[in-house]
Every structure is written in structure tokens, then in C-alpha cells.
Design a protein around this motif. Structure first.
Motif, PDB file in Angstrom:
ATOM      1  N   GLU A  17     -26.643 -21.562 -20.129  1.00 16.26           N
ATOM      2  CA  GLU A  17     -27.498 -22.554 -19.469  1.00 16.26           C
ATOM      3  C   GLU A  17     -26.848 -22.879 -18.131  1.00 16.26           C
ATOM      4  OE1 GLU A  17     -30.002 -26.381 -20.947  1.00 16.26           O
ATOM      5  OE2 GLU A  17     -27.827 -26.586 -21.080  1.00 16.26           O
ATOM      6  N   PRO A  18     -27.245 -22.199 -17.065  1.00 13.72           N
ATOM      7  CA  PRO A  18     -26.554 -22.314 -15.777  1.00 13.72           C
ATOM      8  C   PRO A  18     -26.420 -23.743 -15.256  1.00 13.72           C
ATOM      9  CG  PRO A  18     -28.084 -20.469 -15.738  1.00 13.72           C
ATOM     10  CD  PRO A  18     -28.339 -21.211 -17.007  1.00 13.72           C
ATOM     11  N   ALA A  19     -27.431 -24.570 -15.490  1.00 13.24           N
ATOM     12  CA  ALA A  19     -27.412 -25.925 -14.940  1.00 13.24           C
ATOM     13  C   ALA A  19     -26.323 -26.793 -15.558  1.00 13.24           C
ATOM     14  CB  ALA A  19     -28.773 -26.587 -15.132  1.00 13.24           C
ATOM     15  N   THR A  20     -25.855 -26.428 -16.751  1.00 12.41           N
ATOM     16  CA  THR A  20     -24.872 -27.268 -17.446  1.00 12.41           C
ATOM     17  C   THR A  20     -23.610 -26.522 -17.841  1.00 12.41           C
ATOM     18  OG1 THR A  20     -25.743 -26.781 -19.654  1.00 12.41           O
ATOM     19  CG2 THR A  20     -26.816 -28.550 -18.431  1.00 12.41           C
ATOM     20  N   ASN A 237     -34.559 -35.333 -24.072  1.00 14.57           N
ATOM     21  CA  ASN A 237     -34.544 -35.321 -22.608  1.00 14.57           C
ATOM     22  C   ASN A 237     -33.950 -36.603 -22.037  1.00 14.57           C
ATOM     23  OD1 ASN A 237     -35.784 -32.808 -22.663  1.00 14.57           O
ATOM     24  ND2 ASN A 237     -37.849 -33.629 -22.359  1.00 14.57           N
ATOM     25  N   VAL A 238     -34.303 -37.734 -22.617  1.00 12.34           N
ATOM     26  CA  VAL A 238     -33.748 -39.010 -22.155  1.00 12.34           C
ATOM     27  C   VAL A 238     -32.235 -39.036 -22.347  1.00 12.34           C
ATOM     28  CG1 VAL A 238     -33.642 -41.483 -22.664  1.00 12.34           C
ATOM     29  CG2 VAL A 238     -35.859 -40.353 -22.469  1.00 12.34           C
ATOM     30  N   CYS A 239     -31.773 -38.568 -23.487  1.00 14.16           N
ATOM     31  CA  CYS A 239     -30.329 -38.562 -23.768  1.00 14.16           C
ATOM     32  C   CYS A 239     -29.589 -37.633 -22.805  1.00 14.16           C
ATOM     33  CB  CYS A 239     -30.080 -38.125 -25.207  1.00 14.16           C
ATOM     34  SG  CYS A 239     -30.599 -39.325 -26.451  1.00 14.16           S
ATOM     35  N   ARG A 240     -30.109 -36.448 -22.597  1.00 12.67           N
ATOM     36  CA  ARG A 240     -29.446 -35.498 -21.688  1.00 12.67           C
ATOM     37  C   ARG A 240     -29.325 -36.088 -20.275  1.00 12.67           C
ATOM     38  NH1 ARG A 240     -30.190 -29.663 -20.980  1.00 12.67           N
ATOM     39  NH2 ARG A 240     -28.556 -28.959 -22.379  1.00 12.67           N
ATOM     40  N   HIS A 241     -30.390 -36.718 -19.817  1.00 12.92           N
ATOM     41  CA  HIS A 241     -30.375 -37.268 -18.464  1.00 12.92           C
ATOM     42  C   HIS A 241     -29.426 -38.452 -18.351  1.00 12.92           C
ATOM     43  CE1 HIS A 241     -31.792 -38.420 -14.502  1.00 12.92           C
ATOM     44  NE2 HIS A 241     -31.991 -39.656 -14.961  1.00 12.92           N
ATOM     45  N   LYS A 242     -29.493 -39.367 -19.325  1.00 12.86           N
ATOM     46  CA  LYS A 242     -28.679 -40.578 -19.242  1.00 12.86           C
ATOM     47  C   LYS A 242     -27.205 -40.300 -19.499  1.00 12.86           C
ATOM     48  CE  LYS A 242     -27.561 -44.873 -18.964  1.00 12.86           C
ATOM     49  NZ  LYS A 242     -27.443 -45.501 -17.617  1.00 12.86           N
ATOM     50  N   LEU A 243     -26.897 -39.451 -20.464  1.00 13.38           N
ATOM     51  CA  LEU A 243     -25.505 -39.218 -20.836  1.00 13.38           C
ATOM     52  C   LEU A 243     -24.772 -38.329 -19.847  1.00 13.38           C
ATOM     53  CD1 LEU A 243     -25.876 -38.667 -24.699  1.00 13.38           C
ATOM     54  CD2 LEU A 243     -25.084 -40.731 -23.526  1.00 13.38           C
ATOM     55  N   TYR A 246     -28.157 -34.163 -17.175  1.00 17.62           N
ATOM     56  CA  TYR A 246     -28.617 -32.803 -17.406  1.00 17.62           C
ATOM     57  C   TYR A 246     -30.142 -32.750 -17.376  1.00 17.62           C
ATOM     58  CZ  TYR A 246     -23.973 -31.384 -19.137  1.00 17.62           C
ATOM     59  OH  TYR A 246     -22.641 -31.091 -19.265  1.00 17.62           O
ATOM     60  N   PRO A 247     -30.708 -31.621 -16.934  1.00 19.27           N
ATOM     61  CA  PRO A 247     -32.166 -31.437 -17.012  1.00 19.27           C
ATOM     62  C   PRO A 247     -32.578 -31.121 -18.449  1.00 19.27           C
ATOM     63  CG  PRO A 247     -31.135 -29.446 -16.193  1.00 19.27           C
ATOM     64  CD  PRO A 247     -30.032 -30.460 -16.312  1.00 19.27           C
ATOM     65  N   PRO A 248     -33.868 -31.142 -18.761  1.00 20.55           N
ATOM     66  CA  PRO A 248     -34.330 -30.756 -20.100  1.00 20.55           C
ATOM     67  C   PRO A 248     -33.891 -29.350 -20.450  1.00 20.55           C
ATOM     68  CG  PRO A 248     -36.085 -31.847 -18.900  1.00 20.55           C
ATOM     69  CD  PRO A 248     -34.981 -31.619 -17.904  1.00 20.55           C
ATOM     70  N   CYS A 249     -33.591 -29.139 -21.723  1.00 18.93           N
ATOM     71  CA  CYS A 249     -33.172 -27.822 -22.191  1.00 18.93           C
ATOM     72  C   CYS A 249     -34.398 -26.993 -22.561  1.00 18.93           C
ATOM     73  CB  CYS A 249     -32.259 -27.966 -23.405  1.00 18.93           C
ATOM     74  SG  CYS A 249     -31.693 -26.397 -24.088  1.00 18.93           S
ATOM     75  N   GLN A 250     -34.416 -25.765 -22.123  1.00 16.07           N
ATOM     76  CA  GLN A 250     -35.508 -24.855 -22.429  1.00 16.07           C
ATOM     77  C   GLN A 250     -35.061 -23.875 -23.511  1.00 16.07           C
ATOM     78  OE1 GLN A 250     -38.505 -25.342 -21.067  1.00 16.07           O
ATOM     79  NE2 GLN A 250     -37.675 -27.011 -19.821  1.00 16.07           N
ATOM     80  N   LEU A 251     -35.640 -24.006 -24.688  1.00 16.03           N
ATOM     81  CA  LEU A 251     -35.337 -23.097 -25.797  1.00 16.03           C
ATOM     82  C   LEU A 251     -36.494 -22.115 -25.957  1.00 16.03           C
ATOM     83  CD1 LEU A 251     -33.864 -25.564 -28.441  1.00 16.03           C
ATOM     84  CD2 LEU A 251     -32.605 -24.004 -26.951  1.00 16.03           C
ATOM     85  N   ARG A 252     -36.209 -20.833 -25.860  1.00 20.56           N
ATOM     86  CA  ARG A 252     -37.230 -19.809 -25.978  1.00 20.56           C
ATOM     87  C   ARG A 252     -37.247 -19.227 -27.387  1.00 20.56           C
ATOM     88  NH1 ARG A 252     -36.553 -16.381 -20.283  1.00 20.56           N
ATOM     89  NH2 ARG A 252     -36.888 -18.164 -18.872  1.00 20.56           N
ATOM     90  N   LYS A 253     -38.423 -19.253 -28.004  1.00 26.17           N
ATOM     91  CA  LYS A 253     -38.551 -18.743 -29.370  1.00 26.17           C
ATOM     92  C   LYS A 253     -39.855 -17.984 -29.523  1.00 26.17           C
ATOM     93  CE  LYS A 253     -35.808 -22.517 -31.205  1.00 26.17           C
ATOM     94  NZ  LYS A 253     -35.669 -23.553 -32.237  1.00 26.17           N
TER      95      LYS A 253
END
Length: 253
Positions: A17-20, A237-243, A246-253
Motif C-alpha cells: 500500500e504505497p500511501a502508507t 475510514n474515520v479511524c485511518r484518517h484520525k489515527l 491514512y486514506p481509505p484502504c482499497q481491498l480488491r477481491k
């Protein structure tokens, strides 16, 4: 990263995950699901300052049992200042199934955990609601060797009056979102609670409270799995941003 697996479990190719600078790990079950007598054991360890996102490829299916049913034991060790985001797909207990599931987390100093657990009443498209024999789960969180959270949920539909007031009532699906971090405080709790009015419109009953030590637990009841999945994504998403910003995580399935 070192890994080892045995059939029917398989760890697929990992993705960054390049952004993180995080690493995404997908766990697969190459069998039709959990069978009577199966006992799955999974151990995952994170070194200090690492960041791991763990999920699986599809819903966990629990097949009918004539014996003691199926068991799962998941153990996670999260090193100093490491981050684990564990987002498995929901669990479907089939008619006449039995499941005993245990999930344990060990956090070192500064470690953070996000964990979402969603359960369904069965194969609802077959009108198979609450026809399993037994569904039992335990979740335990430890920090620096001290237990800081423990939850045991058990439902035996033929014995328990689960649809009365104060239990599940008319709801059929459940979700629990666990948050443990040094910044899991009143501010984050308020941000999560601000999501609740929109959840009510989605037929979801939700509540959130602070845990004993640097933690927040969100519990939700709903009428469909996709609505709970969507709600958990919003909380994630709220937790990732506040903590961690981080942007939302994209999981591909």
C-alpha cells in the motif's frame, strides 16, 4: 516477510500500500469451507514499526456438523509501534453447523489494532436463519502481557431466546469493530458516533464506548450483511484518517 501455510489454507501473493508503506495479506481457504472436525490454526506476528492489513478472499462458510463441529484459533502478535488492520469477510453458519472460534491479540507498547467481525444468521437467501446448532466466539486483547478486553458470544438457537427485547430482537446480523490505539480517545469516539444517524437510516442499531485502556468498541445490529459491511467501512475510514492520516484502504477481491 516470512510465511508458511498448509492446505486448505493458503497465503496469496502480498501487495503493498504505497500511501502508507503497509503490506496487504490475503488468506485463502481452498476448501468449500469449515467442515465438521476441522481445526484451523493461524498465527501472525508483526515486527516493531511494521504495518499489516489482513483479510480473506470470501465469506467463511461453516458446514453442517454431526460431531463437535469446527474450530478456529487465530493468534496475532503486534510488535512495538506496529499497526494491524484485520478485516475478514463475514461468517455464514449453515444449517446444523457448530463453530467454536477464538481470536487473540497481543499488543506491545505503542501497537495499534483495528479489527472488524461480522456474523450472519445463515444462508438468508435460502431462508436459513438461525438454524445452526451452536455459534461460539471469543475475542481477547492483551497489551504488554495484560488482558485489556475480552468478549465471549454464544448462541444456541434452540435454547437461547435471542429474539426477545434486550437480545437481538428483530435484528439478524451483527458486527463488532475493535479499535486499540494510544489515540483511541473521546475525540475519535465522538467522530464515530457522528456516523450513527446515517446508520439508523440504514436500519442499523449501533453503540460505541471506550474500553478500559486506549480502546473503543463499536457494536452494531442489522438486517443485511451489506449494510453492516458498509457501516464498518465508514468506521474504518474515520479511524485511518484520525489515527494516522491514512486514506481509505482499497481491498480488491
Amino acid at each position: 516477510m516470512e510465511r508458511y501455510h498448509e492446505s486448505p489454507l493458503k497465503i496469496t501473493k502480498t501487495f503493498g500500500e504505497p500511501a502508507t508503506n503497509g503490506l496487504k495479506v490475503y488468506m485463502m481457504d481452498v476448501s468449500p469451507g469449515l467442515m465438521d472436525g476441522d481445526h484451523y490454526k493461524v498465527t501472525i506476528g508483526l515486527e516493531k514499526h511494521s504495518h499489516l492489513i489482513v483479510t480473506n478472499q470470501s465469506f467463511a462458510k461453516v458446514h453442517p456438523a454431526v460431531g463437535d463441529g469446527a474450530k478456529t484459533d487465530y493468534h496475532f502478535s503486534i510488535g512495538e509501534n506496529a499497526i494491524l488492520e484485520y478485516m475478514p469477510e463475514p461468517t455464514i453458519p449453515y444449517k446444523d453447523s457448530i463453530l467454536h472460534a477464538s481470536t487473540t491479540f497481543h499488543l506491545e507498547a505503542g501497537a495499534s489494532l483495528l479489527y472488524c467481525d461480522i456474523t450472519t444468521p445463515g444462508r438468508t437467501h435460502r431462508d436459513e436463519k438461525f438454524q445452526f446448532k451452536q455459534f461460539s466466539t471469543t475475542t481477547e486483547v492483551n497489551r504488554n502481557g495484560k488482558r485489556i478486553a475480552y468478549d465471549h458470544y454464544q448462541l444456541i438457537p434452540t435454547i437461547h431466546r435471542h429474539q426477545v427485547v434486550g437480545a437481538l430482537e428483530h435484528y439478524t446480523h451483527q458486527a463488532v469493530f475493535w479499535i486499540f490505539s494510544s489515540q483511541a480517545n473521546d475525540i475519535l469516539l465522538q467522530l464515530i458516533r457522528e456516523l450513527f444517524p446515517s446508520l439508523v437510516e440504514s436500519r442499523i442499531l449501533a453503540g460505541a464506548s471506550l474500553a478500559s485502556e486506549q480502546g473503543i468498541i463499536v457494536r452494531m445490529l442489522g438486517l443485511s450483511v451489506w449494510e453492516l459491511q458498509q457501516a464498518c467501512d465508514h468506521i474504518w475510514n474515520v479511524c485511518r484518517h484520525k489515527l494516522w492520516s491514512y486514506p481509505p484502504c482499497q481491498l480488491r477481491k
